[in-house]
Design a protein around this motif. Structure first.
Motif, mmCIF file in Angstrom:
data_model
loop_
_atom_site.group_PDB
_atom_site.id
_atom_site.type_symbol
_atom_site.label_atom_id
_atom_site.label_comp_id
_atom_site.label_asym_id
_atom_site.label_seq_id
_atom_site.Cartn_x
_atom_site.Cartn_y
_atom_site.Cartn_z
ATOM 1 N N LYS A 22 0.868 -1.121 0.073
ATOM 2 C CA LYS A 22 -0.224 0.060 -0.010
ATOM 3 C C LYS A 22 0.732 1.262 -0.016
ATOM 4 O O LYS A 22 1.822 1.144 0.798
ATOM 5 C CB LYS A 22 -1.012 -0.097 1.381
ATOM 6 C CG LYS A 22 -1.791 1.155 1.308
ATOM 7 C CD LYS A 22 -1.166 2.313 2.411
ATOM 8 C CE LYS A 22 -2.026 3.515 2.470
ATOM 9 N NZ LYS A 22 -1.543 4.413 3.514
ATOM 10 N N ASP A 71 -5.222 2.002 4.423
ATOM 11 C CA ASP A 71 -4.560 0.920 5.210
ATOM 12 C C ASP A 71 -5.481 -0.330 5.250
ATOM 13 O O ASP A 71 -4.818 -1.439 5.219
ATOM 14 C CB ASP A 71 -4.220 1.443 6.523
ATOM 15 C CG ASP A 71 -3.152 2.630 6.610
ATOM 16 O OD1 ASP A 71 -2.503 2.860 5.678
ATOM 17 O OD2 ASP A 71 -3.135 3.569 7.555
ATOM 18 N N LYS A 77 -1.524 8.174 13.925
ATOM 19 C CA LYS A 77 -2.175 8.179 12.823
ATOM 20 C C LYS A 77 -1.346 7.387 11.593
ATOM 21 O O LYS A 77 -1.706 7.072 10.234
ATOM 22 C CB LYS A 77 -2.429 9.479 11.961
ATOM 23 C CG LYS A 77 -3.567 10.153 12.910
ATOM 24 C CD LYS A 77 -4.242 11.402 12.230
ATOM 25 C CE LYS A 77 -5.655 11.684 13.075
ATOM 26 N NZ LYS A 77 -5.476 12.933 13.591
ATOM 27 N N GLY A 107 -7.985 7.687 6.330
ATOM 28 C CA GLY A 107 -6.597 6.817 6.424
ATOM 29 C C GLY A 107 -7.171 5.282 6.197
ATOM 30 O O GLY A 107 -6.277 4.422 6.342
HETATM 31 MG MG MG Z 1 -2.558 7.120 6.483
#
Ligand code: MG
Ligand code: ADP
Ligand code: ASP
Length: 407
Positions: free
Chosen positions: A7, A154, A209, A151
């Motif tokens: 990723k 992920d 984060k 986010g």
């Molecule tokens: Mg991120």
């Protein structure tokens, strides 16, 4: 021949040159004979740019349409990466979340992945293609596009790795691993070569984060070997592991912080059964999550009640608390948005006493007032004024000697 899910985050695909560099990395690993699935985020800043555009037109846009909008950021980068790989002569195919059928529930903006169809991806991998999948998005039962929360790429990567039983899920980002704290706040932070799932989960839930919390949950649940690495330099990064043996037995492993909370207080409520429910019931009914709670009994037989919520829920929570205050005849309601929660995380806390007192001493020496405290088996959190974030994190980093070289 291994199956690897990689990723690449927003900064790693932030310009055309960076996308070309990612393509070269992907080609290299593919040329070694590995089967490769690549998940990409939107170019850095793009998701925020799109949200700002929507805000200009309608601050109350529906969550469904916001998902249609923000999912486009990732659609751009999957195509650009495929185009870059084509140019290098590497066979690649890009897909949106809906196309590879990443099925989610319908909670727009924070959808949960329920199922992933493997056939198409496995077919392409079998034909020697690199498969590129848009992060952060899926499709619900009605065929509407959903997104997984900020986010969320992920989580796409880890969920794909789990579904495909990948040998490793590699999260490439703009730091070369998980550090003892955010290196942007404490330049002396140190990369950890390994960290346990339990600790990573706690760090993510306390605001760190570097990995979205759901990605860590998924990796833990499905036993996905997970590694955080730099997109820009070679290195072994940080392995998230189940094993505690052979790990450095420090008192604490890392410091996380969360700037996204706000604090509310109601003063002078009667000290009687059911009072917590009367205060927090309406907040929970409005779907507002409560994090920390503190209750103090005053000398006049009344209670003061303080709790924290996500900052985006602050205004609504304050209104609701104002209404409750009138009903209960409370003395006053107060709110504070300028707070930060700093947390120490480490499985070492189980076997070391004195972590809390070292923490409080370090903060006292900097004259930082602690407003709230909460603890769990492997975590201690304090709420302090936001202006003390950097000072507090650095003082604690030094007090627990986190900058020292790993044993
Ligand atoms: Mg991120
Ligand atoms: P991406 O766009 O690649 O997903 P993120 O910005 O989501 O990247 O996550 C990487 C950032 O996380 C780093 O730049 C760093 O500032 C921040 N961060 C916070 N806590 C940590 C930590 N303990 N270790 C490493 N990075 C951290
Ligand atoms: N582009 C999304 C975000 O900015 C998802 C991600 O980057 O993981 O939150």
């Amino acid at each position: 021949m291994a199956l690897i899910v990689q990723k690449y985050g927003g900064t790693s695909v932030g310009t055309a040159e960076r996308i070309e560099a990612v393509a070269e990395k992907v080609k290299r690993i593919h040329d070694l004979g590995n089967r490769v699935v690549v998940v990409v985020s939107a170019m850095s800043g793009e998701t925020n740019r799109l949200l700002t555009l929507a805000e200009q037109i309608n601050p109350n846009a529906s969550k469904r349409e916001l998902d249609v909008l923000v999912s486009t950021g990732e659609q751009v980068t999957i195509a650009l990466l495929a185009i870059a790989l084509e140019r290098l002569g590497c066979k690649a195919r890009s897909y949106t979340g809906a196309q590879v059928a990443i099925r989610t529930d319908s909670a727009h903006g924070k959808a949960r992945i329920q199922e992933i169809e493997r056939e198409r991806i496995e077919g392409d991998l079998g034909a020697g293609q690199v498969v590129i999948v848009a992060g952060f998005q899926g499709i619900d039962e009605q065929g509407s596009i959903t997104t997984l929360g900020r986010g969320g790429s992920d989580t796409t990567a880890v969920a794909l790795a789990a579904a495909l039983q990948a040998d490793e899920c590699q999260i490439f980002t703009d730091v070369d691993g998980v550090y003892t704290t955010d290196p942007r706040i404490e330049p002396r932070a140190r990369r950890l070569s390994r960290i346990t799932f339990e600790e990573m989960l706690e760090m993510a839930s306390q605001g760190s984060k570097v990995l979205q919390i759901r990605s860590v949950e998924f990796a833990g649940k499905y036993n996905v070997p997970l590694r955080v690495l730099s997109s820009f330099e070679e290195g072994e990064g940080t392995l998230i592991t189940f094993e505690e043996e052979g790990m450095e037995q420090a008192k604490i492993s890392a410091i996380a912080f969360n700037k996204d909370e706000a604090k509310l207080t109601i003063r002078g409520v009667p000290d009687q059964p059911g009072i917590a429910y009367s205060i927090l019931g309406p907040i929970a009914d409005a779907n507002i999550e409560i994090d920390m709670i503190v209750q103090n009994i005053g000398s006049d037989e009344t209670n003061d009640f303080t709790f924290t919520v996500h900052r985006s829920d602050y205004k609504r929570a304050l209104e609701l608390l104002g209404e409750t205050a009138k009903i209960l005849g409370a003395r006053e309601v107060r709110g504070d948005e300028n707070i930060v929660k700093i947390s120490l995380v480490g499985v070492g806390m189980r076997s070391h006493a004195g972590v809390a007192s070292t923490m409080f001493e370090a903060l006292a020496q900097e004259r930082i007032n602690i407003q709230m405290i909460s603890t769990s088996e492997i975590k201690i959190s304090v709420v302090v004024a936001e202006k003390y974030l950097e000072l507090g994190v650095r003082a604690l980093h030094a007090a627990f000697q986190l900058e020292r070289a790993e044993a």
